[in-house]
Design an enzyme around this catalytic site. Structure first.
Site, PDB file in Angstrom:
ATOM      1  N   SER A 164       0.747  -1.052   0.209  1.00 23.10           N
ATOM      2  CA  SER A 164       0.268  -0.679  -0.603  1.00 23.10           C
ATOM      3  C   SER A 164       0.710   1.806   0.007  1.00 23.10           C
ATOM      4  O   SER A 164       2.050   1.057   0.394  1.00 23.10           O
ATOM      5  CB  SER A 164      -0.763   0.282   1.383  1.00 23.10           C
ATOM      6  OG  SER A 164      -1.647   0.999   1.449  1.00 23.10           O
ATOM      7  N   TYR A 204      -1.735  -0.876  11.219  1.00 21.42           N
ATOM      8  CA  TYR A 204      -2.132  -1.291   9.612  1.00 21.42           C
ATOM      9  C   TYR A 204      -0.796  -1.314   8.784  1.00 21.42           C
ATOM     10  O   TYR A 204      -0.267  -2.051   7.904  1.00 21.42           O
ATOM     11  CB  TYR A 204      -2.949  -0.619   8.499  1.00 21.42           C
ATOM     12  CG  TYR A 204      -3.425  -0.642   7.892  1.00 21.42           C
ATOM     13  CD1 TYR A 204      -4.024  -2.138   7.322  1.00 21.42           C
ATOM     14  CD2 TYR A 204      -3.409   0.307   6.896  1.00 21.42           C
ATOM     15  CE1 TYR A 204      -3.632  -2.184   6.049  1.00 21.42           C
ATOM     16  CE2 TYR A 204      -4.078  -0.165   5.135  1.00 21.42           C
ATOM     17  CZ  TYR A 204      -3.559  -1.300   4.744  1.00 21.42           C
ATOM     18  OH  TYR A 204      -3.844  -1.848   3.642  1.00 21.42           O
ATOM     19  N   LYS A 225       2.209  -3.519   7.460  1.00 27.07           N
ATOM     20  CA  LYS A 225       2.705  -3.563   5.230  1.00 27.07           C
ATOM     21  C   LYS A 225       3.542  -3.719   5.363  1.00 27.07           C
ATOM     22  O   LYS A 225       4.878  -4.572   4.637  1.00 27.07           O
ATOM     23  CB  LYS A 225       1.689  -2.456   4.564  1.00 27.07           C
ATOM     24  CG  LYS A 225       0.147  -2.576   4.364  1.00 27.07           C
ATOM     25  CD  LYS A 225      -0.094  -4.299   3.968  1.00 27.07           C
ATOM     26  CE  LYS A 225      -1.342  -4.143   3.439  1.00 27.07           C
ATOM     27  NZ  LYS A 225      -1.801  -5.841   2.925  1.00 27.07           N
TER      28      LYS A 225
HETATM   29  P1  NAD Z   1     -11.255  -6.280   0.978  1.00 25.60           P
HETATM   30  O1  NAD Z   1     -11.424  -6.518   2.721  1.00 25.60           O
HETATM   31  O2  NAD Z   1     -12.672  -6.321   0.674  1.00 25.60           O
HETATM   32  O3  NAD Z   1     -10.986  -8.215   0.891  1.00 25.60           O
HETATM   33  C1  NAD Z   1      -9.802  -8.201   1.879  1.00 25.60           C
HETATM   34  C2  NAD Z   1     -10.875  -9.868   1.866  1.00 25.60           C
HETATM   35  O4  NAD Z   1      -9.546 -10.582   2.751  1.00 25.60           O
HETATM   36  C3  NAD Z   1     -11.864 -10.140   2.726  1.00 25.60           C
HETATM   37  O5  NAD Z   1     -12.147 -10.804   1.262  1.00 25.60           O
HETATM   38  C4  NAD Z   1     -11.298 -10.825   4.111  1.00 25.60           C
HETATM   39  O6  NAD Z   1     -12.453 -11.432   3.948  1.00 25.60           O
HETATM   40  C5  NAD Z   1      -9.974 -11.229   3.188  1.00 25.60           C
HETATM   41  N1  NAD Z   1      -9.318 -11.912   4.293  1.00 25.60           N
HETATM   42  C6  NAD Z   1      -8.652 -10.975   5.487  1.00 25.60           C
HETATM   43  N2  NAD Z   1      -8.238 -11.715   6.852  1.00 25.60           N
HETATM   44  C7  NAD Z   1      -8.380 -13.547   6.196  1.00 25.60           C
HETATM   45  C8  NAD Z   1      -7.441 -14.427   6.303  1.00 25.60           C
HETATM   46  N3  NAD Z   1      -7.433 -14.504   7.497  1.00 25.60           N
HETATM   47  N4  NAD Z   1      -8.101 -15.309   5.563  1.00 25.60           N
HETATM   48  C9  NAD Z   1      -8.786 -15.311   4.719  1.00 25.60           C
HETATM   49  N5  NAD Z   1      -9.619 -14.018   4.444  1.00 25.60           N
HETATM   50  C10 NAD Z   1      -8.989 -13.165   5.164  1.00 25.60           C
HETATM   51  O7  NAD Z   1     -10.065  -5.206   1.069  1.00 25.60           O
HETATM   52  P2  NAD Z   1      -9.404  -4.883   0.162  1.00 25.60           P
HETATM   53  O8  NAD Z   1     -10.028  -3.457  -0.194  1.00 25.60           O
HETATM   54  O9  NAD Z   1      -9.923  -5.737  -1.648  1.00 25.60           O
HETATM   55  O10 NAD Z   1      -8.172  -5.009  -0.311  1.00 25.60           O
HETATM   56  C11 NAD Z   1      -7.248  -5.912  -0.327  1.00 25.60           C
HETATM   57  C12 NAD Z   1      -5.594  -6.567  -0.267  1.00 25.60           C
HETATM   58  O11 NAD Z   1      -4.936  -4.778  -0.425  1.00 25.60           O
HETATM   59  C13 NAD Z   1      -5.297  -5.640   1.126  1.00 25.60           C
HETATM   60  O12 NAD Z   1      -4.335  -6.402   2.003  1.00 25.60           O
HETATM   61  C14 NAD Z   1      -5.834  -4.707   1.684  1.00 25.60           C
HETATM   62  O13 NAD Z   1      -4.721  -3.890   2.718  1.00 25.60           O
HETATM   63  C15 NAD Z   1      -4.947  -3.731  -0.006  1.00 25.60           C
HETATM   64  N6  NAD Z   1      -5.098  -2.668   0.398  1.00 25.60           N
HETATM   65  C16 NAD Z   1      -5.877  -1.896  -0.434  1.00 25.60           C
HETATM   66  C17 NAD Z   1      -6.237  -0.248  -0.428  1.00 25.60           C
HETATM   67  C18 NAD Z   1      -7.977  -0.061  -0.460  1.00 25.60           C
HETATM   68  O14 NAD Z   1      -8.144   1.418  -0.426  1.00 25.60           O
HETATM   69  N7  NAD Z   1      -8.680  -0.614  -0.919  1.00 25.60           N
HETATM   70  C19 NAD Z   1      -5.268  -0.009  -0.577  1.00 25.60           C
HETATM   71  C20 NAD Z   1      -3.737  -0.383  -0.269  1.00 25.60           C
HETATM   72  C21 NAD Z   1      -3.583  -1.827  -0.178  1.00 25.60           C
HETATM   73  N1  UFG Z   2     -11.486  12.045   3.707  1.00 25.60           N
HETATM   74  C1  UFG Z   2     -12.642  13.026   4.014  1.00 25.60           C
HETATM   75  N2  UFG Z   2     -14.176  12.592   4.261  1.00 25.60           N
HETATM   76  C2  UFG Z   2     -13.951  11.246   4.766  1.00 25.60           C
HETATM   77  C3  UFG Z   2     -12.786  10.569   4.142  1.00 25.60           C
HETATM   78  C4  UFG Z   2     -12.072  10.302   3.503  1.00 25.60           C
HETATM   79  O1  UFG Z   2     -12.383  13.915   3.628  1.00 25.60           O
HETATM   80  O2  UFG Z   2     -15.460  11.173   5.009  1.00 25.60           O
HETATM   81  C5  UFG Z   2     -10.559  12.856   3.414  1.00 25.60           C
HETATM   82  C6  UFG Z   2      -9.683  12.359   3.624  1.00 25.60           C
HETATM   83  O3  UFG Z   2      -9.313  13.271   5.003  1.00 25.60           O
HETATM   84  C7  UFG Z   2      -8.015  11.894   2.576  1.00 25.60           C
HETATM   85  C8  UFG Z   2      -8.728  11.788   1.644  1.00 25.60           C
HETATM   86  O4  UFG Z   2     -10.112  12.090   1.632  1.00 25.60           O
HETATM   87  O5  UFG Z   2      -7.280  13.319   2.662  1.00 25.60           O
HETATM   88  C9  UFG Z   2      -9.317  10.473   1.329  1.00 25.60           C
HETATM   89  O6  UFG Z   2      -9.306   9.553   2.664  1.00 25.60           O
HETATM   90  P1  UFG Z   2      -8.755   7.773   2.238  1.00 25.60           P
HETATM   91  O7  UFG Z   2      -9.661   7.653   4.101  1.00 25.60           O
HETATM   92  O8  UFG Z   2      -9.979   7.775   1.317  1.00 25.60           O
HETATM   93  O9  UFG Z   2      -7.637   7.902   1.551  1.00 25.60           O
HETATM   94  P2  UFG Z   2      -6.444   7.262   3.149  1.00 25.60           P
HETATM   95  O10 UFG Z   2      -5.624   8.350   1.256  1.00 25.60           O
HETATM   96  O11 UFG Z   2      -6.759   8.450   4.056  1.00 25.60           O
HETATM   97  O12 UFG Z   2      -5.823   6.021   2.786  1.00 25.60           O
HETATM   98  C10 UFG Z   2      -5.864   4.686   2.157  1.00 25.60           C
HETATM   99  C11 UFG Z   2      -6.359   3.972   3.355  1.00 25.60           C
HETATM  100  C12 UFG Z   2      -4.827   2.938   3.720  1.00 25.60           C
HETATM  101  C13 UFG Z   2      -4.073   3.204   2.660  1.00 25.60           C
HETATM  102  C14 UFG Z   2      -4.207   4.794   1.367  1.00 25.60           C
HETATM  103  C15 UFG Z   2      -3.558   4.080   0.060  1.00 25.60           C
HETATM  104  O13 UFG Z   2      -6.698   3.591   4.064  1.00 25.60           O
HETATM  105  O14 UFG Z   2      -4.650   2.799   4.950  1.00 25.60           O
HETATM  106  O15 UFG Z   2      -5.623   4.380   1.171  1.00 25.60           O
HETATM  107  O16 UFG Z   2      -3.866   3.478   0.180  1.00 25.60           O
HETATM  108  F1  UFG Z   2      -3.171   3.233   2.786  1.00 25.60           F
END
Ligand code: NAD
Ligand code: UFG
Length: 355
Positions: free
Chosen positions: A138, A162, A166
């Site tokens: 991430s 979190y 990572k």
């Molecule tokens: P998500 O929660 O929709 O998907 C993750 C899935 O993993 C879920 O379906 C959950 O049930 C499953 N899971 C969690 N722990 C588990 C375990 N121990 N065993 C089996 N299954 C398990 O999240 P997402 O947005 O699809 O994110 C996927 C990955 O990408 C995550 O590792 C997250 O940290 C990373 N990531 C997401 C974002 C984002 O903003 N969505 C940004 C950066 C990184």
């Molecule tokens: N924001 C608002 N109102 C809300 C939610 C978010 O103003 O209700 C703002 C936040 O303050 C930020 C921007 O929108 O300025 C984006 O916020 P997000 O929470 O959507 O995303 P972030 O960039 O804060 O972080 C997310 C994940 C992190 C990850 C990152 C990059 O939460 O774990 O994206 O992948 F690292």
């Protein structure tokens, strides 16, 4: 060409967390590219309906190439079941917990799930001779970057538990690869994944009040929430709100296919990180305006103080992914909002009927 297509058709990929937001979109693309796909997911943050929808979108023929195990990466029996009857060519490892606030409140849950789950997975991969993995990292590992765009060589840092999972998991991957050079590992650092499949049939479906911007805006647009709190209106940016690099989830999905191809074709890749972002920054207020345009709905906003720990501006350097993976994002903010609105308007309560 024909031969390489045939080889690809025989390739089998295990997708952990494949029922989740990014997982479902990636699994669909994998099926379309001719891979055999097995999902393992414990449904902690997802529902079986999401996988059923992927099957429908893939169609009757390709959906035969998809298997779905409900199981937990921390449970050896579940992993034995998944690994003992199929030889995987690679693993895409999405499974993990991802809510920053929850990780601050429950750090041991996050370390237990994300670290132990991943180590267990890697041990089973080694045992069954599968040593190629694409790991979901991430942009959180850039913390509050001193310079933008974020380049993969920046010293990684973490702002919360979190983020630390990572960061540690990136280090663990490097150590594993160093100890056994047969491993080929790609760490994909996603920026802010948003949008949905263009059909509107799959998308992000957070449980409870969303933490992230776009799911929150979406719920205001469909009337589930009254207004959006905009966290910070005094940042040194063009409109005072914070800037992020939003990336369409279908572009992310394609980035995973590019990463897999790289793993299959590059013997000495080692363990390498790639940013998956667009390289463009968009402010919170610009995202609100773009969503209003796509949806035709007014999004009432309340200007609030900054959210603690938030950076002013974060966006990706996209050079390495472009050069080495041959991948770059195709979609802009307009398409992200269009497709997210299609998902929201056809499924205002996500996969779960309104209770
Ligand atoms: P998500 O929660 O929709 O998907 C993750 C899935 O993993 C879920 O379906 C959950 O049930 C499953 N899971 C969690 N722990 C588990 C375990 N121990 N065993 C089996 N299954 C398990 O999240 P997402 O947005 O699809 O994110 C996927 C990955 O990408 C995550 O590792 C997250 O940290 C990373 N990531 C997401 C974002 C984002 O903003 N969505 C940004 C950066 C990184
Ligand atoms: N924001 C608002 N109102 C809300 C939610 C978010 O103003 O209700 C703002 C936040 O303050 C930020 C921007 O929108 O300025 C984006 O916020 P997000 O929470 O959507 O995303 P972030 O960039 O804060 O972080 C997310 C994940 C992190 C990850 C990152 C990059 O939460 O774990 O994206 O992948 F690292």
């Amino acid at each position: 060409m024909e031969q390489s297509q045939q080889q690809q058709q025989l390739r089998s990929v295990l997708v952990t967390g494949g029922a989740g937001f990014i997982g479902t979109h990636t699994v669909l693309q994998l099926l379309k590219e001719g891979f055999l796909v097995t999902i393992i997911d414990n449904l902690d943050n997802s529902v079986p309906e999401a996988v059923d929808r992927v099957r429908l979108l893939a169609g009757p023929k390709l959906s035969l190439n998809l298997r779905f195990f409900i199981g937990d990466l921390r449970n050896n029996e579940d992993l034995e079941k998944v690994f003992s009857d199929t030889k995987y060519d690679a693993v895409i490892h999405f499974a993990g917990l991802k809510a920053v606030g929850e990780s601050v409140a429950k750090p041991s849950l996050y370390y237990n799930n994300n670290l132990i789950g991943t180590i267990n997975l890697y041990e089973h991969m080694a045992k069954y001779g599968c040593k190629k993995v694409v790991f979901s990292s991430s942009a959180t590992v850039y913390g509050q970057p001193e310079k933008i765009p974020c380049v993969e060589d920046f010293e990684p840092r973490a702002m919360n538990p979190y983020g630390r999972t990572k960061l540690y998991l990136e280090e663990i991957a490097r150590d594993i690869q160093k100890a056994d050079p047969e491993w080929r590992i790609i760490l994909l650092r996603y920026f802010n994944p948003v949008g949905a499949h263009e059909s509107g049939q799959i998308g992000e479906d957070p449980i409870g009040i969303p933490n992230n911007l776009m799911p929150y805006i979406q719920q205001v647009a469909v009337g589930r929430l009254p207004e959006l709190n905009v966290y910070g209106y005094d940042y040194p940016t063009k409109d005072g709100s914070a800037i992020r690099d939003y990336i369409h989830v279908m572009d992310l999905a394609d980035g995973h296919i590019a990463a897999l191809q790289k793993l299959f074709t590059t013997e000495d890749i080692g363990c390498v990180a790639y940013n998956l972002g667009t390289g463009y920054g968009t402010s919170v207020l610009e995202m609100v305006a773009a969503f209003e345009k796509a949806s035709g709905k007014k999004i009432p906003v309340k200007l609030c103080p900054r959210r603690s720990g938030d950076a002013t501006a974060v966006f990706a350097s996209t050079e390495r992914a472009k050069k080495e993976l041959g991948w770059s994002a195709k979609y802009g903010v307009e398409e992200m909002c269009r497709d997210q609105w299609k998902w929201a308007s056809t499924n205002p309560y996500g996969y779960r009927p309104q209770s």
